[in-house]
Design a protein around this motif. Structure first.
Motif, short mmCIF file in Angstrom:
data_model
loop_
_atom_site.label_atom_id
_atom_site.label_comp_id
_atom_site.label_asym_id
_atom_site.label_seq_id
_atom_site.Cartn_x
_atom_site.Cartn_y
_atom_site.Cartn_z
N MET A 1 0.84 -1.19 0.00
CA MET A 1 0.00 0.00 0.00
C MET A 1 0.88 1.25 0.00
N ALA A 2 0.61 2.17 -0.92
CA ALA A 2 1.39 3.40 -1.02
C ALA A 2 1.03 4.34 0.12
N TRP B 1 7.03 12.27 4.05
CA TRP B 1 7.30 11.69 2.74
C TRP B 1 7.16 12.78 1.68
N GLN B 2 8.06 12.76 0.69
CA GLN B 2 7.99 13.72 -0.41
C GLN B 2 8.09 12.99 -1.74
N LEU B 3 7.54 13.64 -2.77
CA LEU B 3 7.64 13.06 -4.11
C LEU B 3 9.10 13.01 -4.55
N LYS C 1 3.02 6.54 -12.28
CA LYS C 1 2.67 6.50 -10.87
C LYS C 1 3.63 7.39 -10.07
N LYS C 2 3.12 7.95 -8.99
CA LYS C 2 3.94 8.78 -8.13
C LYS C 2 4.83 7.90 -7.25
N GLU C 3 6.07 8.34 -7.09
CA GLU C 3 7.03 7.61 -6.25
C GLU C 3 7.40 8.51 -5.07
N TRP C 4 7.28 7.97 -3.86
CA TRP C 4 7.51 8.74 -2.66
C TRP C 4 8.77 8.25 -1.96
#
Length: 295
Positions: free
Chosen positions: A1-2, A218-220, A234-237
């Motif tokens: 889960m992100a 957490w940041q992108l 998809k976004k990666e954190w």
């Protein structure tokens, strides 16, 4: 889960929140949404639809109703009683009442802002935090409904406690590759507050579970193609900070976050107070468009 996964209630209610935001913002926001609120008639060209939309009048009864409710709730100034200013707690609370969020907002004005959010979308949240570098004082941060992404409660030691809350924020960072100090970038970040297991208290069968609040930021993750985007879109954190907030040298036993709702302060999502009026307001907008088009 992100880390940016959202609660099922969030997903179910988000369209209603966004719809209420647009309607309360007024005619420009509603008409800019185009076919979202005013469907295109069959075989209408782009120019014909623009004229069809321009002829319609949007009378913002929802915003007028919200302003009336806010006026009723805030018609009298709140009475706030604190200990004498000579005491340490009285002095601290005096500073907090005059500047609750360290942005110059008084506590009464902050409360009115929360009431405005509750009438608009029926949900908001407040994070109680501590500034320990310069002023050494408590302050609050307000989060709108759309920025409270996820939450979880659990029965702990005979109490229903918030076990997890995930908040979306925008962090200001220096503009990369530019020497102009007046140009800044904003990066999306997520603040995760959760209760993690600590050392238990008591002995034998009376031993209680102990928890402490842990904060993660957490940041992108910047990418060469686009900030925070993987090849698949998809976004990666990335985890940039983890800390345990302390109070008098001890970890916090609770998550210092409060939900605000029109009926209670529980995490559950409540129905929008103006939801029915928003629907009728949009129906009148479509009806006016059809009437003037027929004329």
């Amino acid at each position: 889960m992100a880390v940016n996964s959202t609660h099922p209630d969030y997903d179910a209610t988000l369209p209603a929140w966004l719809r209420a935001r647009d309607v309360l913002a007024g005619e420009d926001a509603v008409k800019t949404a185009g076919e979202k609120y005013l469907p295109r008639l069959e075989s209408q060209s782009d120019d014909e639809y623009k004229a069809y939309r321009a002829r319609a009048a949007f009378f913002n009864a929802s915003a007028r109703t919200a302003e009336g409710f806010i006026g009723l709730v805030c018609r009298r100034p709140p009475f706030i009683k604190v200990p004498a200013a000579s005491s340490a707690i009285g002095k601290a609370l005096g500073e907090f009442i005059n500047d609750a969020d360290m942005l110059g907002t008084t506590l009464s004005s902050y409360g009115q802002t929360v009431v405005t959010e509750l009438i608009a979308v029926g949900r908001a949240g407040t994070l109680v935090d501590w500034e320990g570098e310069v002023e050494n004082r408590v302050y609050v941060s307000r989060y709108v409904a759309e920025d409270i992404l996820n939450w979880k409660t659990e029965r702990i030691n005979g109490r229903n406690l918030l076990k997890l809350v995930v908040l979306r924020e925008l962090a200001e960072v220096p503009k990369q590759g530019r020497s102009d100090k007046f140009v800044v970038d904003f990066v999306e970040q997520i603040r995760v507050l959760k209760l993690v297991a600590g050392r238990g208290q008591g002995v034998g069968n009376k031993r209680k579970r102990s928890f402490e609040c842990q904060v993660e930021i957490w940041q992108l993750l910047p990418q060469g193609r686009q900030i925070g985007q993987k090849a698949g879109g998809k976004k990666e954190w990335r985890l940039v900070e983890t800390r345990i907030p302390l109070r008098r040298g001890k970890p916090l036993p609770l998550i210092p976050f409060v939900f605000h709702g029109p009926r209670n302060s529980l995490p559950e999502v409540c129905k929008l107070p103006l939801g029915d009026i928003v629907f009728v307001n949009l129906d009148h907008y479509r009806l006016d468009a059809d009437y003037k088009h027929g004329m």
